[in-house]
Design an enzyme around this catalytic site. Structure first.
Site, PDB file in Angstrom:
ATOM      1  N   PHE A 119     114.292  -8.671  65.163  1.00 57.12           N
ATOM      2  CA  PHE A 119     113.016  -9.590  65.205  1.00 57.12           C
ATOM      3  C   PHE A 119     113.285 -10.632  64.916  1.00 57.12           C
ATOM      4  CE2 PHE A 119     108.761  -7.728  63.336  1.00 57.12           C
ATOM      5  CZ  PHE A 119     108.228  -6.932  64.296  1.00 57.12           C
ATOM      6  N   GLN A 240      99.974 -19.257  59.960  1.00 59.70           N
ATOM      7  CA  GLN A 240     101.081 -18.799  61.040  1.00 59.70           C
ATOM      8  C   GLN A 240      99.953 -18.041  62.388  1.00 59.70           C
ATOM      9  OE1 GLN A 240     103.693 -14.771  61.209  1.00 59.70           O
ATOM     10  NE2 GLN A 240     105.048 -16.507  61.025  1.00 59.70           N
ATOM     11  N   HIS A 242     100.487 -16.593  65.497  1.00 59.17           N
ATOM     12  CA  HIS A 242     101.197 -15.683  66.260  1.00 59.17           C
ATOM     13  C   HIS A 242     101.431 -15.512  67.575  1.00 59.17           C
ATOM     14  CE1 HIS A 242     103.132 -12.109  67.471  1.00 59.17           C
ATOM     15  NE2 HIS A 242     103.824 -11.272  66.522  1.00 59.17           N
ATOM     16  N   LEU A 252      96.703  -8.906  68.454  1.00 62.90           N
ATOM     17  CA  LEU A 252      98.154  -8.990  68.639  1.00 62.90           C
ATOM     18  C   LEU A 252      98.845  -7.684  69.170  1.00 62.90           C
ATOM     19  CD1 LEU A 252     100.477 -10.170  66.632  1.00 62.90           C
ATOM     20  CD2 LEU A 252     100.305  -7.769  65.590  1.00 62.90           C
ATOM     21  N   GLU A 255     105.753  -8.232  67.558  1.00 60.54           N
ATOM     22  CA  GLU A 255     107.015  -8.987  68.573  1.00 60.54           C
ATOM     23  C   GLU A 255     108.058  -8.195  68.550  1.00 60.54           C
ATOM     24  OE1 GLU A 255     107.996 -12.193  65.796  1.00 60.54           O
ATOM     25  OE2 GLU A 255     109.566 -11.207  65.332  1.00 60.54           O
ATOM     26  N   ARG A 286     108.267 -17.690  64.742  1.00 68.59           N
ATOM     27  CA  ARG A 286     107.133 -17.502  65.945  1.00 68.59           C
ATOM     28  C   ARG A 286     106.989 -18.405  65.732  1.00 68.59           C
ATOM     29  NH1 ARG A 286     104.384 -12.958  62.157  1.00 68.59           N
ATOM     30  NH2 ARG A 286     105.494 -10.776  63.541  1.00 68.59           N
ATOM     31  N   HIS A 353      97.312 -15.622  62.322  1.00 70.49           N
ATOM     32  CA  HIS A 353      98.036 -14.671  63.284  1.00 70.49           C
ATOM     33  C   HIS A 353      98.016 -14.679  60.263  1.00 70.49           C
ATOM     34  CE1 HIS A 353      99.981 -10.665  62.570  1.00 70.49           C
ATOM     35  NE2 HIS A 353     101.192 -10.814  62.575  1.00 70.49           N
ATOM     36  N   ARG A 398     106.188 -17.596  58.101  1.00 66.12           N
ATOM     37  CA  ARG A 398     107.246 -16.350  58.060  1.00 66.12           C
ATOM     38  C   ARG A 398     107.924 -15.552  58.964  1.00 66.12           C
ATOM     39  NH1 ARG A 398     105.250 -11.091  58.912  1.00 66.12           N
ATOM     40  NH2 ARG A 398     103.148 -11.504  59.484  1.00 66.12           N
TER      41      ARG A 398
HETATM   42  C1  LIG Z   1      97.447  -6.767  63.469  1.00 66.84           C
HETATM   43  C2  LIG Z   1      98.672  -7.605  62.889  1.00 66.84           C
HETATM   44  C3  LIG Z   1      99.764  -6.591  62.399  1.00 66.84           C
HETATM   45  C4  LIG Z   1     100.770  -6.910  61.652  1.00 66.84           C
HETATM   46  N1  LIG Z   1     101.900  -6.221  61.356  1.00 66.84           N
HETATM   47  C5  LIG Z   1     102.628  -6.660  60.872  1.00 66.84           C
HETATM   48  C6  LIG Z   1     104.050  -6.103  60.122  1.00 66.84           C
HETATM   49  O1  LIG Z   1     104.911  -5.552  60.996  1.00 66.84           O
HETATM   50  N2  LIG Z   1     105.447  -6.181  59.613  1.00 66.84           N
HETATM   51  C7  LIG Z   1     104.769  -7.610  58.544  1.00 66.84           C
HETATM   52  O2  LIG Z   1     105.542  -7.388  57.689  1.00 66.84           O
HETATM   53  N3  LIG Z   1     103.628  -7.892  58.408  1.00 66.84           N
HETATM   54  C8  LIG Z   1     102.808  -7.210  59.354  1.00 66.84           C
HETATM   55  N4  LIG Z   1     101.806  -8.427  59.189  1.00 66.84           N
HETATM   56  C9  LIG Z   1     101.077  -9.171  58.131  1.00 66.84           C
HETATM   57  C10 LIG Z   1     100.770  -7.955  56.480  1.00 66.84           C
HETATM   58  O3  LIG Z   1      99.967  -6.142  57.384  1.00 66.84           O
HETATM   59  C11 LIG Z   1     100.018  -8.208  55.591  1.00 66.84           C
HETATM   60  O4  LIG Z   1      99.715  -9.562  55.753  1.00 66.84           O
HETATM   61  C12 LIG Z   1      99.624  -7.244  54.402  1.00 66.84           C
HETATM   62  O5  LIG Z   1     100.171  -6.059  54.924  1.00 66.84           O
HETATM   63  C13 LIG Z   1      98.659  -7.758  54.160  1.00 66.84           C
HETATM   64  O6  LIG Z   1      98.866  -6.829  52.633  1.00 66.84           O
HETATM   65  P1  LIG Z   1      97.876  -7.048  51.270  1.00 66.84           P
HETATM   66  O7  LIG Z   1      98.259  -6.118  50.544  1.00 66.84           O
HETATM   67  O8  LIG Z   1      98.121  -8.916  51.096  1.00 66.84           O
HETATM   68  O9  LIG Z   1      96.529  -7.092  51.791  1.00 66.84           O
HETATM   69  P2  LIG Z   1      94.986  -6.116  52.998  1.00 66.84           P
HETATM   70  O10 LIG Z   1      96.328  -5.311  52.946  1.00 66.84           O
HETATM   71  O11 LIG Z   1      94.454  -7.223  53.345  1.00 66.84           O
HETATM   72  O12 LIG Z   1      94.321  -6.107  51.446  1.00 66.84           O
HETATM   73  C14 LIG Z   1      92.995  -7.015  51.079  1.00 66.84           C
HETATM   74  C15 LIG Z   1      92.542  -5.654  50.535  1.00 66.84           C
HETATM   75  O13 LIG Z   1      91.954  -6.243  49.887  1.00 66.84           O
HETATM   76  C16 LIG Z   1      90.317  -5.971  49.749  1.00 66.84           C
HETATM   77  N5  LIG Z   1      89.204  -6.619  49.361  1.00 66.84           N
HETATM   78  C17 LIG Z   1      89.055  -8.446  49.740  1.00 66.84           C
HETATM   79  N6  LIG Z   1      88.552  -9.633  49.467  1.00 66.84           N
HETATM   80  C18 LIG Z   1      87.622  -7.809  48.464  1.00 66.84           C
HETATM   81  C19 LIG Z   1      86.713  -8.325  47.796  1.00 66.84           C
HETATM   82  N7  LIG Z   1      86.189  -9.696  47.349  1.00 66.84           N
HETATM   83  N8  LIG Z   1      86.077  -7.310  46.699  1.00 66.84           N
HETATM   84  C20 LIG Z   1      87.034  -6.557  47.063  1.00 66.84           C
HETATM   85  N9  LIG Z   1      88.031  -5.687  47.681  1.00 66.84           N
HETATM   86  C21 LIG Z   1      88.809  -6.944  48.727  1.00 66.84           C
HETATM   87  C22 LIG Z   1      89.701  -5.364  50.609  1.00 66.84           C
HETATM   88  O14 LIG Z   1      88.893  -4.223  51.056  1.00 66.84           O
HETATM   89  C23 LIG Z   1      91.509  -4.452  51.198  1.00 66.84           C
HETATM   90  O15 LIG Z   1      91.438  -3.372  50.705  1.00 66.84           O
HETATM   91  C24 LIG Z   1     100.564  -7.819  59.887  1.00 66.84           C
HETATM   92  C25 LIG Z   1      99.160  -8.010  60.525  1.00 66.84           C
HETATM   93  C26 LIG Z   1      98.216  -8.225  61.200  1.00 66.84           C
HETATM   94  C27 LIG Z   1      97.127  -8.908  61.382  1.00 66.84           C
END
Ligand SMILES: Cc1cc2nc3c(=O)[nH]c(=O)nc-3n(C[C@H](O)[C@H](O)[C@H](O)COP(=O)(O)OP(=O)(O)OC[C@H]3O[C@@H](n4cnc5c(N)ncnc54)[C@H](O)[C@@H]3O)c2cc1C
Length: 587
Positions: A119, A240, A242, A252, A255, A286, A353, A398
């Site tokens: 990566f 960021q 992407h 997306l 990468e 990135r 992103h 990141r």
């Molecule tokens: C398309 C894409 C591909 C990616 N690929 C990678 C990768 O290959 N490798 C990598 O390391 N990272 C990757 N990332 C980044 C990574 O996936 C995210 O940063 C990470 O998964 C975020 O996890 P989280 O638990 O912080 O939040 P999230 O998974 O975004 O979850 C947020 C949670 O909060 C809840 N929530 C939010 N607001 C409220 C509210 N007001 N009331 C109740 N619930 C609420 C939502 O329902 C959800 O359950 C990618 C991101 C994207 C968008």
């Protein structure tokens, strides 16, 4: 006040990877834990992560956590906190194995070891040859991780409130977290959740931009809740982009595609990354690749009739590796770009992103802020992890594959800290009615529909403004204009109404509440960016093209009240090894 109340040891807001990993730690220690999510847990944005999760397992190339640590600090353009980065990189290998035992079906090599792909920004020996460090379950890694964590939580009897929208945190006058007010989306009824500890794991705010890889739900709710509770938020100017979103759509293209041997070409057929990053080429970090694409297009070397994108070539790899390692990418490309990457290159352009900034925490996930305390202290009982938090392991940029790692490492760490906290704080503090009035008023503000300016219109304008005035390249004039425009939109939102009678009622109400959240977060981003007179990581200023470590090697803190800014030093001291002092960043 006749609002339904429920009591838990810990309230986890968010059911992505961060929230679920923390909840699992708690449920397994027999704490009474509730997870609230505005969508069904396995629809959280973590499900969309494609490329993988970094850990220095060394299965494909030689590797160790110390090199991973160096790459992460360099990737962060030296704004990352080195104690947290060491903690994360050291824990990585163990936590990948733990996930495997939870049931994540990681891709394998012939000899049975976990497969790892190269990566961006990864190196051997502190800046040498490319490493393959990213563990993947084909190109659906987040999907596999999120489903496994959800199943483990069901087994451990975590209590879920699915499709409940949290409106605001509740803190007492001394700054202790007491719980939160939520809304049951199906019925429209409020619910007060009283908890000895509250953990925010609400994900990022990518929806403040028009073209984004993020899900519709990524509206920065938790970050805005922290702001309204009086805490500052950190480093929001670092967002960021992407490099490879599908042009014009934003979906997306991981990468991992470049990791598997794909590369970028411009309108004259040139492999232009060789000019910008002679060693790492297409696998530079990135921020570097996104800027290169934007420059190629700006200077007239784009592709297509409008010369407004570049091409990501993978067809030279042949069908077999694409079908085996990148099946989901092929599907997305055919669906959204009408291109089968086995035959033709994919049109791509940088897309919003990842939210590097967020709620400031230490490496135990405790929210640490100068709020109602002097000067900087952990707020009792309040935690944040994942994309809504800023611990800060990603600094100004990141590295791909480090966010899935971040959510698992700090989700677990916060869970452990909360278990200790609960041993010393055994009794509930009840929430007095007076503290519920403000969040309730915020909800009822959107009860009525009417005639006037619509919420939808303001959202569209905000997203356009952020893209034009706080995008890949920035100048003082453009940013200052952005600050004025977003402040005007903020005041217009105060008078806006729900006009759309066709939507299910709560949907419109929640969209309005989400837009208030996006507005707060966007203001922090554009105000922080306009004040930072340097270029660092994703924050790229045409008028201040150099990084300035003398004046700007510090984190930004933004307060909602009075749109105030303050700064705090970067934690340069790791836990057990020597510090990596800033040096020129070349890929
Ligand atoms: C398309 C894409 C591909 C990616 N690929 C990678 C990768 O290959 N490798 C990598 O390391 N990272 C990757 N990332 C980044 C990574 O996936 C995210 O940063 C990470 O998964 C975020 O996890 P989280 O638990 O912080 O939040 P999230 O998974 O975004 O979850 C947020 C949670 O909060 C809840 N929530 C939010 N607001 C409220 C509210 N007001 N009331 C109740 N619930 C609420 C939502 O329902 C959800 O359950 C990618 C991101 C994207 C968008």
């Amino acid at each position: 006040m006749s609002i339904a109340r429920r009591k838990f040891d810990c309230l986890v807001i968010g059911a992505g990877g961060g929230g679920l990993r923390a909840a699992l730690q708690l449920a397994e220690s027999d704490a009474h834990v509730a997870v609230v999510s505005k969508v069904f847990p396995t629809r959280s944005h973590t499900v969309a992560a494609q490329g993988g999760m970094n850990a220095a397992l060394g299965n494909v190339t030689p590797d160790n956590w110390h090199w991973h640590m160096y790459d992460t600090i360099k990737g962060s353009d030296y704004l990352g906190d080195q104690d947290a980065i060491e903690y994360m990189c050291r824990a990585a290998s163990r936590l990948v194995v733990e996930l495997e035992h939870y049931g994540v079906p990681f891709s394998r090599m012939e000899d049975g070891h976990i497969y790892q792909r190269p990566f961006g920004g990864q190196s051997q020996n502190f800046g040498g040859e490319q490493v393959a460090r990213t563990c993947a379950a084909a190109d659906r890694t987040g999907h596999a991780i999120l489903h496994s964590l959800y199943q483990q939580n069901i087994r451990a009897r975590t209590h879920f409130f699915d499709e409940y929208f949290v409106i605001d945190l509740i803190l007492d006058d001394e700054g202790n977290a007491l719980g939160a007010l939520a809304l049951e989306i199906e019925t429209g009824e409020p619910l007060l959740i009283e908890a000895k500890t509250t953990l925010l794991a609400t994900g990022g705010a990518g929806r403040m931009f028009r073209t984004s890889t993020n899900a519709m739900i990524n509206t920065g709710d938790g970050i805005a809740m922290a702001l309204r509770a009086g805490t500052p938020i950190q480093d929001m100017e670092f967002f960021q982009f992407h490099p490879t979103g599908i042009a014009g759509v934003g979906v997306l293209i991981s990468e991992g595609v470049r990791g598997e041997g794909g590369y970028l070409v411009n309108g004259v057929g040139e492999r232009f990354m060789e000019r910008y990053a002679p060693n790492a080429k297409d696998l530079a970090s990135r921020d570097v690749v996104s800027r290169a694409i934007a420059i190629e297009v700006r200077e007239g070397r784009g592709c297509g009739p409008d010369k407004d994108h570049v091409l990501l070539k993978v067809d030279h790899l042949g069908a077999a590796p694409i079908l085996k390692r990148l099946p989901g990418i092929r599907d997305l490309s055919m669906r959204f770009a009408n291109v089968d990457p086995i035959e033709k290159p994919i049109p791509v352009y940088p897309t919003a992103h990842y939210t590097m900034g967020g709620i400031p925490t230490n490496r135990y996930g405790q929210v640490v802020a100068p709020i109602r305390h002097a000067p900087e202290e952990a707020i009792q009982g309040l935690y944040a992890v994942g994309e809504c938090a800023c611990v800060s392991v990603h600094g100004a940029n990141r590295l791909g594959g480090n966010s899935l790692l971040d959510i698992v490492v700090f989700g677990r760490a916060a869970g452990n800290h909360i278990i200790e906290h609960l041993k010393e704080h055994r009794y509930h503090k009840s929430i007095p009615d007076a503290l519920v009035e403000k969040p309730l008023a915020r909800l009822h503000r959107w009860d009525k529909r009417g005639k006037g300016e619509s919420v939808d219109e303001i959202r569209k304008e905000l997203q356009k403004t952020m893209e034009e005035n706080c995008g890949v390249f920035r100048t003082q004039e453009v940013l200052d204009e952005g600050v004025v425009k977003v402040k005007v939109l903020e005041s217009r939102l105060n008078d806006a109404v729900i006009t759309d009678h066709s939507k299910v009622f709560n949907t419109a109400r929640i969209e309005a509440l989400e837009l208030e959240n996006l507005m707060d977060v966007a203001l922090a981003a554009v105000i922080g960016a306009s004040a930072r007179h340097e270029s660092r990581g994703a924050h790229s200023r045409l008028d201040y093209p150099e990084r300035d470590d003398v004046s700007w090697l510090k984190h930004t803190l933004y307060f909602k009240e009075g749109y105030q800014l303050d700064y705090k030093p970067v934690r340069m001291k790791p836990l057990s090894v020597d510090s990596f002092p800033p040096k020129e960043r070349i890929y």
